[in-house]
Design a protein around this motif. Structure first.
Motif, PDB file in Angstrom:
ATOM      1  N   LEU B 275       0.821  -1.371  -0.146  1.00  0.00           N
ATOM      2  CA  LEU B 275       0.064  -0.097   0.097  1.00  0.00           C
ATOM      3  C   LEU B 275       0.880   0.900   0.121  1.00  0.00           C
ATOM      4  CD1 LEU B 275      -2.654   1.023   0.667  1.00  0.00           C
ATOM      5  CD2 LEU B 275      -2.613   1.096   2.632  1.00  0.00           C
ATOM      6  N   LEU B 276       1.784   1.305   0.908  1.00  0.00           N
ATOM      7  CA  LEU B 276       2.955   2.449   1.073  1.00  0.00           C
ATOM      8  C   LEU B 276       3.565   3.157  -0.346  1.00  0.00           C
ATOM      9  CD1 LEU B 276       4.192   4.981   2.488  1.00  0.00           C
ATOM     10  CD2 LEU B 276       5.104   3.371   4.018  1.00  0.00           C
ATOM     11  N   TYR B 277       4.067   1.263  -1.101  1.00  0.00           N
ATOM     12  CA  TYR B 277       5.007   2.334  -2.041  1.00  0.00           C
ATOM     13  C   TYR B 277       4.646   2.058  -3.048  1.00  0.00           C
ATOM     14  CZ  TYR B 277       9.376  -0.335   0.616  1.00  0.00           C
ATOM     15  OH  TYR B 277      10.334  -0.111   1.817  1.00  0.00           O
ATOM     16  N   ASP B 278       3.089   1.262  -3.145  1.00  0.00           N
ATOM     17  CA  ASP B 278       1.974   1.664  -4.259  1.00  0.00           C
ATOM     18  C   ASP B 278       1.729   3.635  -4.055  1.00  0.00           C
ATOM     19  OD1 ASP B 278       2.099   0.067  -5.685  1.00  0.00           O
ATOM     20  OD2 ASP B 278       0.113  -0.869  -4.727  1.00  0.00           O
ATOM     21  N   ALA B 279       1.449   3.510  -2.844  1.00  0.00           N
ATOM     22  CA  ALA B 279       1.639   5.532  -2.534  1.00  0.00           C
ATOM     23  C   ALA B 279       2.293   6.173  -3.033  1.00  0.00           C
ATOM     24  CB  ALA B 279       1.379   5.804  -1.572  1.00  0.00           C
ATOM     25  N   ILE B 280       3.591   5.572  -3.057  1.00  0.00           N
ATOM     26  CA  ILE B 280       4.969   5.890  -3.689  1.00  0.00           C
ATOM     27  C   ILE B 280       5.329   6.207  -5.090  1.00  0.00           C
ATOM     28  CG2 ILE B 280       7.580   6.294  -3.086  1.00  0.00           C
ATOM     29  CD1 ILE B 280       6.675   4.954  -0.257  1.00  0.00           C
ATOM     30  N   ASP B 281       4.840   5.280  -5.028  1.00  0.00           N
ATOM     31  CA  ASP B 281       5.821   5.066  -7.059  1.00  0.00           C
ATOM     32  C   ASP B 281       4.307   5.731  -7.946  1.00  0.00           C
ATOM     33  OD1 ASP B 281       7.608   3.658  -5.945  1.00  0.00           O
ATOM     34  OD2 ASP B 281       6.638   1.340  -6.416  1.00  0.00           O
ATOM     35  N   CYS B 282       3.291   5.548  -7.448  1.00  0.00           N
ATOM     36  CA  CYS B 282       2.094   6.398  -8.214  1.00  0.00           C
ATOM     37  C   CYS B 282       2.462   7.904  -8.189  1.00  0.00           C
ATOM     38  CB  CYS B 282       0.933   5.919  -7.452  1.00  0.00           C
ATOM     39  SG  CYS B 282       0.789   4.349  -7.345  1.00  0.00           S
ATOM     40  N   SER B 283       2.910   8.715  -6.661  1.00  0.00           N
ATOM     41  CA  SER B 283       2.372   9.695  -6.398  1.00  0.00           C
ATOM     42  C   SER B 283       3.843  10.534  -6.643  1.00  0.00           C
ATOM     43  CB  SER B 283       3.642   9.524  -5.205  1.00  0.00           C
ATOM     44  OG  SER B 283       4.057  11.079  -5.066  1.00  0.00           O
ATOM     45  N   LYS B 284       3.912  11.668  -7.548  1.00  0.00           N
ATOM     46  CA  LYS B 284       4.850  12.174  -8.272  1.00  0.00           C
ATOM     47  C   LYS B 284       6.127  13.393  -7.994  1.00  0.00           C
ATOM     48  CE  LYS B 284       3.347  13.105 -13.194  1.00  0.00           C
ATOM     49  NZ  LYS B 284       1.845  12.811 -12.888  1.00  0.00           N
ATOM     50  N   LEU B 285       5.129  13.804  -6.599  1.00  0.00           N
ATOM     51  CA  LEU B 285       5.779  14.622  -5.224  1.00  0.00           C
ATOM     52  C   LEU B 285       6.490  13.294  -3.622  1.00  0.00           C
ATOM     53  CD1 LEU B 285       6.277  16.874  -3.416  1.00  0.00           C
ATOM     54  CD2 LEU B 285       4.138  16.552  -2.454  1.00  0.00           C
ATOM     55  N   PHE B 286       6.546  12.354  -3.612  1.00  0.00           N
ATOM     56  CA  PHE B 286       7.041  11.410  -3.233  1.00  0.00           C
ATOM     57  C   PHE B 286       7.854  10.485  -4.389  1.00  0.00           C
ATOM     58  CE2 PHE B 286       3.397  13.190  -0.425  1.00  0.00           C
ATOM     59  CZ  PHE B 286       3.951  13.365   0.278  1.00  0.00           C
ATOM     60  N   SER B 287       9.255  10.019  -3.603  1.00  0.00           N
ATOM     61  CA  SER B 287       9.601   9.251  -3.927  1.00  0.00           C
ATOM     62  C   SER B 287      10.675   7.933  -3.116  1.00  0.00           C
ATOM     63  CB  SER B 287      10.624   9.436  -4.928  1.00  0.00           C
ATOM     64  OG  SER B 287      11.298  10.151  -4.186  1.00  0.00           O
ATOM     65  N   SER B 288      11.153   7.317  -3.486  1.00  0.00           N
ATOM     66  CA  SER B 288      11.766   5.943  -2.963  1.00  0.00           C
ATOM     67  C   SER B 288      13.322   5.982  -3.770  1.00  0.00           C
ATOM     68  CB  SER B 288      11.060   4.753  -2.473  1.00  0.00           C
ATOM     69  OG  SER B 288      12.437   4.202  -2.235  1.00  0.00           O
ATOM     70  N   SER B 289      14.308   5.892  -3.056  1.00  0.00           N
ATOM     71  CA  SER B 289      15.406   5.893  -3.420  1.00  0.00           C
ATOM     72  C   SER B 289      15.836   4.442  -3.525  1.00  0.00           C
ATOM     73  CB  SER B 289      16.428   6.791  -3.340  1.00  0.00           C
ATOM     74  OG  SER B 289      17.145   6.417  -2.088  1.00  0.00           O
ATOM     75  N   VAL B 290      15.215   3.091  -2.942  1.00  0.00           N
ATOM     76  CA  VAL B 290      15.561   1.953  -2.131  1.00  0.00           C
ATOM     77  C   VAL B 290      15.483   1.180  -4.048  1.00  0.00           C
ATOM     78  CG1 VAL B 290      15.225  -0.141  -1.293  1.00  0.00           C
ATOM     79  CG2 VAL B 290      15.843   2.017   0.106  1.00  0.00           C
ATOM     80  N   LYS B 303      11.059  11.047   0.541  1.00  0.00           N
ATOM     81  CA  LYS B 303      11.718  12.332   0.362  1.00  0.00           C
ATOM     82  C   LYS B 303      10.264  13.065  -0.587  1.00  0.00           C
ATOM     83  CE  LYS B 303      15.529  11.776  -1.688  1.00  0.00           C
ATOM     84  NZ  LYS B 303      16.223  10.174  -1.603  1.00  0.00           N
ATOM     85  N   THR B 304      10.239  13.525  -0.669  1.00  0.00           N
ATOM     86  CA  THR B 304       9.645  14.660  -1.739  1.00  0.00           C
ATOM     87  C   THR B 304      11.189  15.199  -2.006  1.00  0.00           C
ATOM     88  OG1 THR B 304       9.744  16.109   0.357  1.00  0.00           O
ATOM     89  CG2 THR B 304       7.738  15.570   0.398  1.00  0.00           C
ATOM     90  N   LYS B 305      10.168  16.891  -2.851  1.00  0.00           N
ATOM     91  CA  LYS B 305      11.423  17.032  -3.581  1.00  0.00           C
ATOM     92  C   LYS B 305      12.331  17.728  -3.150  1.00  0.00           C
ATOM     93  CE  LYS B 305       8.126  17.358  -7.403  1.00  0.00           C
ATOM     94  NZ  LYS B 305       8.338  15.903  -7.814  1.00  0.00           N
ATOM     95  N   ASN B 306      12.560  18.125  -2.165  1.00  0.00           N
ATOM     96  CA  ASN B 306      13.394  19.262  -1.369  1.00  0.00           C
ATOM     97  C   ASN B 306      12.938  19.321   0.826  1.00  0.00           C
ATOM     98  OD1 ASN B 306      11.861  21.058  -0.169  1.00  0.00           O
ATOM     99  ND2 ASN B 306      11.925  21.529  -2.636  1.00  0.00           N
ATOM    100  N   GLU B 307      14.066  19.665   1.218  1.00  0.00           N
ATOM    101  CA  GLU B 307      13.933  19.277   2.354  1.00  0.00           C
ATOM    102  C   GLU B 307      12.926  20.058   3.711  1.00  0.00           C
ATOM    103  OE1 GLU B 307      17.609  20.499   5.044  1.00  0.00           O
ATOM    104  OE2 GLU B 307      18.288  19.331   3.551  1.00  0.00           O
ATOM    105  N   GLU B 308      12.483  21.399   2.445  1.00  0.00           N
ATOM    106  CA  GLU B 308      11.271  21.811   2.698  1.00  0.00           C
ATOM    107  C   GLU B 308      10.116  21.479   3.122  1.00  0.00           C
ATOM    108  OE1 GLU B 308      12.399  26.369   1.343  1.00  0.00           O
ATOM    109  OE2 GLU B 308      13.988  25.243   2.085  1.00  0.00           O
ATOM    110  N   LEU B 309      10.126  20.896   2.022  1.00  0.00           N
ATOM    111  CA  LEU B 309       8.236  20.205   1.854  1.00  0.00           C
ATOM    112  C   LEU B 309       8.828  18.795   1.903  1.00  0.00           C
ATOM    113  CD1 LEU B 309       7.646  19.906  -1.956  1.00  0.00           C
ATOM    114  CD2 LEU B 309       6.622  20.581  -0.447  1.00  0.00           C
ATOM    115  N   ASP B 310       9.485  18.485   2.429  1.00  0.00           N
ATOM    116  CA  ASP B 310       9.121  17.083   4.019  1.00  0.00           C
ATOM    117  C   ASP B 310       9.370  17.320   5.238  1.00  0.00           C
ATOM    118  OD1 ASP B 310      10.715  15.077   2.059  1.00  0.00           O
ATOM    119  OD2 ASP B 310      12.557  15.587   2.957  1.00  0.00           O
TER     120      ASP B 310
END
Ligand SMILES: Cc1ncc(COP(=O)(O)O)c(C=O)c1O
Ligand SMILES: Cc1ncc(COP(=O)(O)O)c(C=O)c1O
Ligand SMILES: [Mg+2]
Ligand SMILES: [Mg+2]
Ligand SMILES: [Mg+2]
Ligand SMILES: [Mg+2]
Lengths: 362, 362
Positions: B275-290, B303-310
């Protein structure tokens, strides 16, 4: 069965108020929205608890700022090794005052690390007394003198600590009498105590160490987890500490404050011990084999005339909800541990039971 | 504040049923008339708890009788030293699969004890993957191969363990995924895990060790408390164990049984992670580097695109009572730990919050 009177030598009775407080906030501690057991050790909520526990202990025991307070795992038994591994310097020796089974175990671990010598011993007297160490001397190359302030199994207590030459530090196993009586912290280089008698549940050990004794080891092979310098630098957060046990210590310390601090605690403890020793001394059935001047305030071994009567008394006591009175197997008979959380009323119920039992059996 | 959804990497969320049970019997556990925290570790009442915990773990993980189960203090970090001190034989070497910060720490402790070599490492890839070790070999004089099955900080997981030549045993740090998925115990010589993720509160470490690996050390200077043979012989009662933490483990294991055991647990965990990985993968904002094939089921860094958004997301999540989502400082961003006690509903609330946040911020 309702709550009993628990004379266990450790883990041992905790103040009922403390248990009730822990119970009331077990699902949601300090409005954090989670149990203390669920808190990250890196969270602000837990750091506050750790900080409070240290502050309370420092104030109650009057610990100068030149001493660090550490909360470690492994029990007092791991300290038996950490002490020599950290403090016993190359070409030096460690001296041990041998007053019971626990100091013997501490000494045995030191011998694995380097030279360890016996400062004085009462083993010849079956540890029924503290040896006279007035004439004992320490070589200049002594890294420390280790003593066990209260002998949990044998029921003896050091009332006057040795004076050492050459500023040789005293390292004291205070496991079974910490917080029970006034101790002059500055007479000791290191104090350590497993929590499970006067401080809280098992699973955490308090180490109070003078700063100049930290980082003395030359060994580069000392396991990180056994290095006081690592734990001191990380403020007991090098790895995940036993968070719940530290939380419980904080509650117990708050309770000690509410009683009036260590002085009031000591007054209570002297009264409790006096009551029991008087009962033993006045009785024709019960007796103690510990030398009077060396009697412990915390652990009182006593016996009847034979093993069968001991058994019968233990049964009789249990029927009155007085439990965990069986003596340590190496000593036999009975042992009543009267730690801080034991109320005077508990000791009264014990002495009453002794009187009743003596009447019945004569 | 009411109870929150706690994504802490450890100490971490516990099943609410378990906390309620502990709360209900905190003053009088199992009709003993005392709290579990007040029970002597030598009492029948506590021995029953210890025995039950071992029996449950043996049954849930399908641990053969040829393995001992130990409950020790010191955290997984002390195991980093106990493993080489007990298993690394003279003139032999220890091999380490380096997959993250924890395996690096384990390796560093082994180097203090003797020769330690790197079997394979993904450090070059910033630990975003498990290294390909198909071509790695072990010298005949290897005492053991150490692996970290789940990398708590970096969010990777070993799905297929190495096969070793010459019956060289695998020693596995299972701290952050024990009981979360099926493991073939007989593929491992030693398994260890700090309790504070899937087993209970912090302060106790489970060691599952094949009997023939106990007592291998030739050293006569090994501290008693670091000797597996001592703890195995004494059935974890050589000194005072962390009794309350062991009691909590027993309750957690009972809860795992009630869910349907490890297979059901794994099914739940796969669903939550998916559920969580799908959400990350489908999102344009959130991503995983693993690396996808190496993704952990327990710890999900994103993470998001930058530290402030995080930061903004962490605030937004906290406002919805989704807490402890900050990533480890070495990785940054967010990390959601989805241990056994995290219900699917908790993950749904997180993915909902991610969707809402993404809408708001684009
Ligand atoms: C004086 C003393 N020292 C050391 C110990 C050992 O403590 P632990 O079981 O925490 O290792 C005890 C335990 O009763 C004790 O009474
Ligand atoms: C995989 C792994 N190994 C070891 C440790 C260290 O555990 P402890 O803090 O109990 O020493 C951790 C802690 O998070 C971990 O995740
Ligand atoms: Mg003793
Ligand atoms: Mg008498
Ligand atoms: Mg890692
Ligand atoms: Mg994405």
């Amino acid at each position: 069965m309702g709550r009993v009177i628990n004379f266990s030598a450790g883990p041992s009775a905790l103040p009922l108020e403390v248990l009730k407080r822990a119970q009331s906030e077990l699902l949601n501690t300090h409005q954090s929205g989670m149990s203390i057991m669920e808190m990250s050790h890196r969270s602000k909520s837990f750091e506050r608890i750790l900080h409070e526990a240290k502050k309370r202990l420092r104030s109650l025991m009057n610990i100068p700022d030149s001493y660090k307070i550490l909360f470690l795992q492994g029990g007092a038994s791991l300290q038996f090794s950490m002490i020599p591994l950290n403090l016993l310097q190359k070409d030096n020796e460690a001296a041990y005052l041998i007053t019971g089974s626990w100091s013997k175990k501490a000494y045995a671990e030191a011998k694995k690390v380097g030279d360890a010598t016996i400062f004085a011993s009462s083993e010849d007297d079956a540890f029924r007394s503290i040896p006279d160490f007035a004439e004992s001397t320490l070589s200049k190359r002594t890294s420390y003198l280790h003593v066990t302030s209260n002998n949990t199994i044998e029921g003896t207590r050091i009332s006057v600590f040795p004076k050492t030459n050459n500023n040789i530090p005293i390292v004291t196993d205070l496991s079974s009498n910490i917080l029970s009586e006034k101790i002059n912290v500055t007479d000791h280089g290191v104090i350590y105590a497993g929590a499970q008698k006067n401080l809280g549940p098992s699973g955490v050990t308090v180490v109070i160490i003078r700063e100049d004794l930290i980082g003395k080891t030359e060994a580069t092979t000392l396991p990180t987890m056994l290095d006081y310098a690592i734990h001191a630098k990380a403020d007991s957060l090098y790895n995940t500490p036993p968070t719940f046990a530290i939380y419980m210590i904080n509650l117990v310390l708050e309770w000690v404050e509410s009683i009036g601090g260590i002085e009031d605690m000591e007054r209570r403890n002297r009264k409790k011990a006096q009551l029991l020793y008087d009962a033993i001394d006045c009785s024709k059935l019960f007796s103690s084999s510990v030398k009077k001047e060396n009697r412990s305030l915390m652990n009182v071994p006593f016996k009847t005339k034979n093993e069968e009567l001991d058994q019968a008394f233990l049964h009789f006591a249990a029927s009155q909800k007085l439990v965990e009175l069986k003596g340590h197997r190496s000593v036999g008979g009975m042992r009543a541990s009267l730690y801080n959380a034991m109320p005077l009323e508990g000791v009264e119920r014990l002495t009453d039971a002794m009187t009743q039992f003596e009447k019945r059996s004569t």
